[in-house]
Design a protein around this motif. Sequence first.
Motif, PDB file in Angstrom:
ATOM      1  N   ALA A  98      29.391  29.787 -28.184  1.00  0.00           N
ATOM      2  CA  ALA A  98      29.246  31.129 -28.789  1.00  0.00           C
ATOM      3  C   ALA A  98      29.413  32.225 -27.740  1.00  0.00           C
ATOM      4  O   ALA A  98      28.603  33.135 -27.636  1.00  0.00           O
ATOM      5  N   GLN A 101      31.312  37.620 -29.517  1.00  0.00           N
ATOM      6  CA  GLN A 101      30.715  38.177 -30.732  1.00  0.00           C
ATOM      7  C   GLN A 101      31.814  38.888 -31.516  1.00  0.00           C
ATOM      8  O   GLN A 101      32.393  38.333 -32.425  1.00  0.00           O
ATOM      9  N   CYS A 102      32.195  40.106 -31.095  1.00  0.00           N
ATOM     10  CA  CYS A 102      33.230  40.785 -31.887  1.00  0.00           C
ATOM     11  C   CYS A 102      34.614  40.203 -31.645  1.00  0.00           C
ATOM     12  O   CYS A 102      35.489  40.280 -32.483  1.00  0.00           O
ATOM     13  N   THR A 106      37.930  38.541 -26.105  1.00  0.00           N
ATOM     14  CA  THR A 106      38.056  37.089 -25.936  1.00  0.00           C
ATOM     15  C   THR A 106      39.434  36.625 -25.447  1.00  0.00           C
ATOM     16  O   THR A 106      39.510  35.814 -24.521  1.00  0.00           O
ATOM     17  N   CYS A 137      33.125  42.770 -21.476  1.00  0.00           N
ATOM     18  CA  CYS A 137      32.636  42.401 -22.802  1.00  0.00           C
ATOM     19  C   CYS A 137      31.454  43.303 -23.090  1.00  0.00           C
ATOM     20  O   CYS A 137      30.544  43.396 -22.274  1.00  0.00           O
ATOM     21  N   CYS A 139      29.559  42.945 -25.835  1.00  0.00           N
ATOM     22  CA  CYS A 139      28.644  42.297 -26.778  1.00  0.00           C
ATOM     23  C   CYS A 139      27.737  41.261 -26.116  1.00  0.00           C
ATOM     24  O   CYS A 139      26.528  41.283 -26.290  1.00  0.00           O
ATOM     25  N   THR A 140      28.309  40.318 -25.371  1.00  0.00           N
ATOM     26  CA  THR A 140      27.549  39.097 -25.054  1.00  0.00           C
ATOM     27  C   THR A 140      26.587  39.223 -23.887  1.00  0.00           C
ATOM     28  O   THR A 140      25.705  38.395 -23.744  1.00  0.00           O
ATOM     29  N   LYS A 144      26.726  33.936 -21.637  1.00  0.00           N
ATOM     30  CA  LYS A 144      27.325  32.875 -22.458  1.00  0.00           C
ATOM     31  C   LYS A 144      28.774  32.629 -22.040  1.00  0.00           C
ATOM     32  O   LYS A 144      29.261  31.502 -22.116  1.00  0.00           O
TER      33      LYS A 144
END
Lengths: 159, 290
Positions: A98, A101-102, A106, A137, A139-140, A144
């Motif tokens: 995981a 997220q969005c 990535t 990033c 989000c994360t 992760k």
Amino acid sequence: MPRKHHIETTINGESTDFLCEARQSLLEVLRDTLHLTGAKEGCNNGNCGACTVLLDGQPVDSCLVLAVEVQGASIETVEGIAECGHLHAVQQCFLEDAALQCGVCTPGFIVAAKALLDRKPQPTEEDIRFDLAGNLCRCTGYDKIVRAVQNAAERLAAK
Amino acid sequence: MKDFDYAAPTTIDDAVGLLAKHNGRAKLLAGGTDLIVQLREFFREADVVVDVKKIAEVMDLRVEADGRLWIGAGVPCYRIYRDERVANSRGGLVDAARIIGGWQIQSRASIGGNLCNSSPAADSIPALIAERAVCHVAGPGGRRTVAVDEFCTAPGKNVLAAGEMLVGIEHPATAAKSASAYERFIPRNEMDIAVVGLGSWVRLDPTGKTIAEARIGLGAVAPTPLFAAEASQWLSGKPATEETFAQAGELAKKIAKPISDMRGPADYRVHLVGVLVRRTLATAVSRAAS
């Protein structure tokens, strides 16, 4: 009408040619002309790394490369990372751990992380954080992502 | 981005000819990590972008038998830090090349471009000053050389006259027991602009305990990167100790005239000059001794 340049290149192993204006970035041509929409436009000024592709094996921000500059070059995008319909270990570990997220960052992370593991099959956590510093990033919180790259390294080593 | 034309000459003469023909409306493209952003954000304009990466001399990275180093103006950062010959002899420049942007930027951005962009906070310039590097310039009047110390004239400005281009940067022959180091202070580990950047080079005497010669370059504390002449000269003949490094730091602080901005207040930057002189001298001395 601005002059169009005819550019011949290799993308994900296939000979590809296209027409572009001198002012168009490689990212624009990849997305809008060649419909390879994996590389994302985040900041469009070389800070976020969402548009990362490999240019003759080196990770670059495709927003900071003019498409006319890639005449004769070899380009690898996130679309070329999976092999024969199977996700690359980096992609598989991003999924399982995981590490997204969005998802906008990535593709850039996957391309940069693959380039990192190709060069350093057993990276330390510091190696990973340093070499992926050109990918943002929001989000994360990165932990992760770092773990996914570590797990991908282990999986590749076990192969 | 406004439309422009693109040319990729294969010789310096052709590149200089294009600059003359377009009379200030041609811009040189090396890695593009500054130029493309500036064109896109309308900080600069061009009728034609002249890509210098097809010129062999501009892309050459060469170490001569006596240790002289030629870095073509278009050689990207990653080629500098991946080259063992350079890594072993010009530690300061390698320190800088490893922290200019992230990996993606280092794949494209050149040391020559870092010089020509002439930011007061450019990471490579204090190291180049410390390492006594010289710029090779070509123009309508032929070739000339300029010490890196003299290259930048104001933020974003340099000595290149209309129609001139940087061809490459040359480092002098290496000396025994000499080494350099670069360090910058930023609130994180990577991907930021220097609050202060500092390059130091030392040559030790044969005992390895005394500094025979030293050079210190400062970044982000004045409108241009600076050579700290007094501090550098003072170091000659001094023992290579922490006390010496600290005193050199005090002398270097005297020429720092920084601004206050969101990266730090002026007095803090002056303080950092002292800290980074100490640290980079210590690193350079330990590299020179090993």
